[in-house]
Design a protein around this motif. Structure first.
Motif, PDB file in Angstrom:
ATOM      1  N   GLU A 101      57.157  29.027   4.652  1.00  0.00           N
ATOM      2  CA  GLU A 101      56.922  27.655   4.492  1.00  0.00           C
ATOM      3  C   GLU A 101      56.213  27.016   5.642  1.00  0.00           C
ATOM      4  OE1 GLU A 101      61.222  27.541   4.919  1.00  0.00           O
ATOM      5  OE2 GLU A 101      59.935  28.665   3.478  1.00  0.00           O
TER       6      GLU A 101
ATOM      7  N   GLN B 189      53.189  32.495  -0.698  1.00  0.00           N
ATOM      8  CA  GLN B 189      54.097  31.477  -0.830  1.00  0.00           C
ATOM      9  C   GLN B 189      54.512  31.348  -2.110  1.00  0.00           C
ATOM     10  OE1 GLN B 189      52.053  28.432   1.388  1.00  0.00           O
ATOM     11  NE2 GLN B 189      53.638  28.455   3.200  1.00  0.00           N
ATOM     12  N   LYS B 190      53.473  31.328  -3.051  1.00  0.00           N
ATOM     13  CA  LYS B 190      53.688  31.082  -4.397  1.00  0.00           C
ATOM     14  C   LYS B 190      54.423  32.177  -5.025  1.00  0.00           C
ATOM     15  CE  LYS B 190      49.918  33.295  -7.055  1.00  0.00           C
ATOM     16  NZ  LYS B 190      49.181  33.235  -8.333  1.00  0.00           N
TER      17      LYS B 190
ATOM     18  N   GLU C 284      52.048  40.220  -6.949  1.00  0.00           N
ATOM     19  CA  GLU C 284      51.813  39.048  -7.973  1.00  0.00           C
ATOM     20  C   GLU C 284      52.202  39.642  -9.496  1.00  0.00           C
ATOM     21  OE1 GLU C 284      48.841  35.819  -9.293  1.00  0.00           O
ATOM     22  OE2 GLU C 284      47.792  37.588  -8.575  1.00  0.00           O
TER      23      GLU C 284
ATOM     24  N   GLN D 165      49.286  31.791   2.319  1.00  0.00           N
ATOM     25  CA  GLN D 165      49.475  30.642   1.226  1.00  0.00           C
ATOM     26  C   GLN D 165      49.853  31.502  -0.157  1.00  0.00           C
ATOM     27  OE1 GLN D 165      46.071  28.360   1.818  1.00  0.00           O
ATOM     28  NE2 GLN D 165      46.917  26.890   3.065  1.00  0.00           N
ATOM     29  N   ARG D 166      49.022  32.262  -0.308  1.00  0.00           N
ATOM     30  CA  ARG D 166      49.051  33.091  -1.567  1.00  0.00           C
ATOM     31  C   ARG D 166      50.549  33.701  -1.621  1.00  0.00           C
ATOM     32  NH1 ARG D 166      44.987  37.784  -3.080  1.00  0.00           N
ATOM     33  NH2 ARG D 166      45.963  38.335  -4.920  1.00  0.00           N
TER      34      ARG D 166
END
Length: 143
Positions: A57, A69-70, A27, A66-67
Motif C-alpha cells: 500500500e 494492489q487490487k 487475477e 497498482q494493479r
C-alpha cells in the motif's frame, strides 16, 4: 468457519524486472475464488546487499504495482521478519521479490462438508510441482 489453508510464496524478480506479466494469471485465480491474497510484502536487495521491505500500500507510482494492489484482500502482518530472513538469501544485489500469503479459498466448502459429515483431516502434505515432475521423470527413465 474461518480461513482456509494458508501458503506463503516468495517470488524473485532478477534485476528488479517486474513487468506485470504474472498479473493476468493472478487475477484469474482470485476472480474465480481459488485463492485470496491476504498479505503481500515487496522485498529489495540494494547494491550494498541490504534488505529493504516495502508494504504494497506504500507503493503507488508503478501501474503494475497498482494493479497488484487490487488483488489483495487485506494485509495483516502474516509475513514475519523471520520469513523474510529465510528467503532473502535467494536475492542478488539489485533483485526484488514479492512475498505473497494466500488463502486456498477453494478448500473452504470442502472443509465445511468434511467437518459436517464427521470427517477429520489426518494429514496435509504439499509437494511442489517441480518435485513431482522430477519424480515422474525418474520413474519414466526406469521403465
Amino acid at each position: 468457519m474461518g480461513l482456509g489453508p494458508i501458503e506463503l510464496v516468495f517470488i524473485r524478480f532478477p534485476g528488479s524486472q517486474f513487468n506485470g506479466g504474472i498479473l493476468p494469471a493472478l487475477e484469474d485465480v482470485v476472480d474465480r475464488n481459488i485463492v485470496s491474497i491476504i498479505d503481500c510484502l515487496l522485498v529489495t536487495k540494494t547494491a550494498e546487499g541490504d534488505i529493504e521491505l516495502l508494504e504494497i500500500e506504500d507503493l503507488d507510482a508503478n501501474p503494475d504495482v497498482q494493479r497488484l494492489q487490487k488483488f489483495i484482500a487485506e494485509t495483516n502482518g502474516l509475513i514475519s521478519d523471520e520469513d523474510i530472513d529465510e528467503f532473502a538469501w535467494a536475492l542478488e544485489p539489485g533483485d526484488s521479490a514479492a512475498a505473497l500469503v494466500f488463502e486456498h479459498t477453494w478448500v473452504k466448502p470442502f472443509r465445511d462438508a468434511l467437518v459436517g459429515s464427521g470427517g477429520e483431516l489426518v494429514a496435509n502434505v504439499r509437494i511442489p510441482g517441480m518435485v513431482a515432475d522430477e519424480v515422474l521423470a525418474a520413474i519414466a527413465e526406469e521403465n
